[in-house]
Design an enzyme around this catalytic site. Structure first.
Site, PDB file in Angstrom:
ATOM      1  NE  ARG A 136      -0.632  -8.951   1.484  1.00 16.03           N
ATOM      2  CZ  ARG A 136      -1.282  -8.728   2.618  1.00 16.03           C
ATOM      3  NH1 ARG A 136      -2.412  -9.359   2.869  1.00 16.03           N
ATOM      4  NH2 ARG A 136      -0.786  -7.901   3.511  1.00 16.03           N
ATOM      5  CG  HIS A 163      -8.524  -4.410   9.544  1.00 14.72           C
ATOM      6  ND1 HIS A 163      -7.217  -4.035   9.740  1.00 14.72           N
ATOM      7  CD2 HIS A 163      -8.499  -5.255   8.490  1.00 14.72           C
ATOM      8  CE1 HIS A 163      -6.449  -4.619   8.844  1.00 14.72           C
ATOM      9  NE2 HIS A 163      -7.200  -5.373   8.082  1.00 14.72           N
ATOM     10  CB  SER A 212       0.829  -7.659  10.009  1.00 23.65           C
ATOM     11  OG  SER A 212       1.655  -8.598   9.361  1.00 23.65           O
ATOM     12  CG  ASP A 263      -8.596  -8.156   5.911  1.00 17.26           C
ATOM     13  OD1 ASP A 263      -7.881  -8.186   6.935  1.00 17.26           O
ATOM     14  OD2 ASP A 263      -8.476  -7.289   5.030  1.00 17.26           O
ATOM     15  CE  LYS A 295      -6.512  -9.731  11.085  1.00 18.96           C
ATOM     16  NZ  LYS A 295      -7.080 -10.033   9.749  1.00 18.96           N
ATOM     17  CB  THR A 296      -4.799 -15.490   9.005  1.00 18.01           C
ATOM     18  OG1 THR A 296      -5.024 -14.181   8.475  1.00 18.01           O
ATOM     19  CG2 THR A 296      -5.198 -16.522   7.967  1.00 18.01           C
ATOM     20  CE  LYS A 327      -6.648  -3.981   3.725  1.00 14.63           C
ATOM     21  NZ  LYS A 327      -7.391  -4.576   4.869  1.00 14.63           N
ATOM     22  NE  ARG A 386      -2.255  -0.853   3.706  1.00  8.19           N
ATOM     23  CZ  ARG A 386      -1.973   0.210   4.446  1.00  8.19           C
ATOM     24  NH1 ARG A 386      -2.310   1.423   4.030  1.00  8.19           N
ATOM     25  NH2 ARG A 386      -1.349   0.081   5.604  1.00  8.19           N
TER      26      ARG A 386
END
Length: 533
Positions: free
Chosen positions: A324, A221, A239, A258, A243-244, A202, A61
């Site tokens: 990604r 988020h 990050s 997400d 979380k994932t 995003k 980003r």
């Protein structure tokens, strides 16, 4: 202008000021977009079928290149500053005029999509791209309308993305040739100068984060899942916090990975796909995500590949650490078919405390939840970024500060209100270090974290006795099945107790210093929630 495709909307491109296009490709299927991307040499097919693409100079980003049109519509509601930079209407209009002129005589690709799985609160979005692979990304990441819905599809927001068109900072008032611009009044997003596809998703996440609070819906988020008995859990975390990994529980159905909303009908996914980081991904640690990297329909950004065999090397970070994969949510075996579920019983806030002082799990009151939500704490460790030689505290309000147009207090108030209304419990989970900080202690054992999560989500942990942590005031359980008692008390795991006291005092001080900027916007109970017991 030639317009081709299986489903053309009656709301035409002239409504967006788009004219003199060579060919407009409307709502192409995944195979058709593959064919176009490969024919135009935008990407290469790897072994198993994924489409491998490169994003060039920009592999992540561009947070310094985001702007919002400042007008009577947004003046009082946007939290203007370093995250939400203002742009005049005249500057926006001038850049858009040149962008539309640039597109004349070219082919474009159009996808009409929904953002939001709740039919009452979804946003109709049109994504217009100059490349086929970015249009496939939009198709993967958003929710597909039915054939009947496409006939008269009228977007509330339109994203126009042209990576090869660049801004002129001296004329446009941008920081660089890259731009991500939002005009809320007209419902337009302009993206140029970057091929990083994440800007598309995003930007719409940011739009929803602005629009939904006015409807009493909390945009989040976070990831979310639901158990066999219908108990919903949401997982916040920056990050590297897990979380994932922790939300992808084979015994629970994944609602989404997400971005979600929490409204009167419960939790709903904003997306129809996943955008997972895949550097050093392994079949053992993340089997479901690993499988998607070998499937037709997946887009792999900046993943290295052996050109002779077309085999992937997921460990190769030559181009970027931020490799990604974009794929439909349906590629995950235990994913929800609807992207919706009820109100959450449990809220999990994840942190990877590299100082080793936060409890591995603790329960938060609604006020403490608001305090830690506003703080959004984790810590980076040495070696993760250039120049980082020792652990550094990182605070990102709402666990997603770059995507929040409103003031963080607006979102934290929604969280507190929704928790109180629906009786949700909140847990602060430290997946970081135990027995000492980074370099002395060890990373929390995943088996212990999973055991604590199971006990929290199935209700057993709420029945345990709790004691306040002396440094942070959070409630620490006195016992947890399958977890040694000393693990629950961070000081007990340290050999040097004096060093623990000093480190804990230091981290608590960092929290207090960071929270000063929020104190004018919260009540006394939330301020007091961060005071040490």
């Amino acid at each position: 202008m030639q317009q081709v495709g299986p489903f053309l909307s009656s709301y035409g491109l002239e409504n967006h000021g788009i004219r003199n296009i060579d060919v407009a490709h409307w709502n192409y299927s995944t195979p058709a977009l593959y064919e176009e991307a490969i024919r135009r040499r935008e990407g290469t097919m790897a072994h198993g079928g994924p489409l491998v693409v490169r994003t060039g100079h920009h592999t992540g980003r561009s947070p310094n290149d985001k702007f919002i049109v400042r007008d009577a519509h947004t003046e009082a509601d946007v939290d203007w500053g370093a995250v939400n930079r203002p742009m005049s209407q005249a500057q926006f209009d001038g850049l858009m005029a040149r962008m539309l002129a640039y597109l004349q005589g070219r082919d474009i690709f159009v996808q009409d999509c929904w953002a939001g799985a709740d039919p009452e609160h979804r946003l109709p979005v049109r994504v217009i791209n100059e490349t086929a692979w970015h249009n496939l990304f939009a198709r993967n990441m958003f929710i597909q309308p039915t054939q009947d819905e496409l006939k008269d599809f009228k977007p509330a927001f339109t994203v126009i993305q042209a990576p090869r068109f660049h801004a002129i900072p001296e004329i446009d008032g941008t920081n660089s040739e890259v731009f991500i611009l939002v005009d809320f009044r007209r419902g337009i997003v302009l993206i140029g100068g970057t091929s990083y596809a994440g800007e598309i998703k995003k930007s719409i996440f940011s739009v929803l984060n602005y629009l939904l609070p006015a409807k009493g819906i909390m945009p989040m988020h976070c990831s979310a899942n639901v158990g066999p008995d219908g108990d919903v859990a949401i997982f916040f975390g920056l990050s590297g916090t897990g979380k994932t990994t922790l939300s992808a529980d084979a015994s629970r159905t994944l609602i989404g990975d997400d971005e979600h909303g929490w409204g009167p009908n419960g939790v709903f996914n904003f997306e129809g796909g996943c955008y997972a980081k895949v550097i050093k991904l392994s079949a053992e640690a993340e089997p479901e995500i690993f499988t998607t990297t070998k499937r037709f329909g997946t887009i792999l950004e900046n993943v290295m590949m052996q050109m002779d065999t077309r085999r992937l090397d997921l460990d190769d970070a030559t181009l970027t650490e931020n490799t990604r994969a974009s794929y439909p949510l349906s590629f995950i075996p235990n994913a929800s078919d609807t992207g919706r579920s009820g109100h959450p019983q449990n809220i999990v806030m994840l942190t990877a405390d590299a100082f080793g002082v936060l409890p591995p799990i603790s329960q938060l009151s609604p006020e403490q939840a608001m305090y830690h939500f506003l703080s959004g704490y984790t810590a980076r460790v040495a070696g993760t970024e250039k120049g980082v030689l020792e652990p550094q505290a990182t605070f990102s309000s709402c666990f997603g500060a770059p995507f929040m147009p409103r003031h963080p207090s607006a979102y934290s108030k929604l969280l507190g209100d929704m928790m109180t209304k629906h009786g949700a419990k909140c847990w602060l989970v430290n997946t970081g270090w135990s027995g000492g900080g980074y370099g002395v202690g060890e990373r929390m054992k995943i088996k212990h974290t999973r055991a604590m999560m199971r006990a929290a989500l199935d209700g057993r942990l709420a029945k345990a006795g709790f004691t306040p942590d002396p440094n942070f005031g959070v409630l620490v359980p006195q016992g947890c099945p399958d977890v040694p008692a000393e693990v629950l008390q961070p000081k007990a795991t340290w050999t040097d107790k004096t060093a623990y006291d000093a480190a804990a005092k230091d981290v608590a001080g960092r929290f207090e210093k960071n929270f000063k900027k929020f104190e004018p916007y919260v009540d006394e109970k939330v301020k007091a929630a961060g005071i040490r017991a």
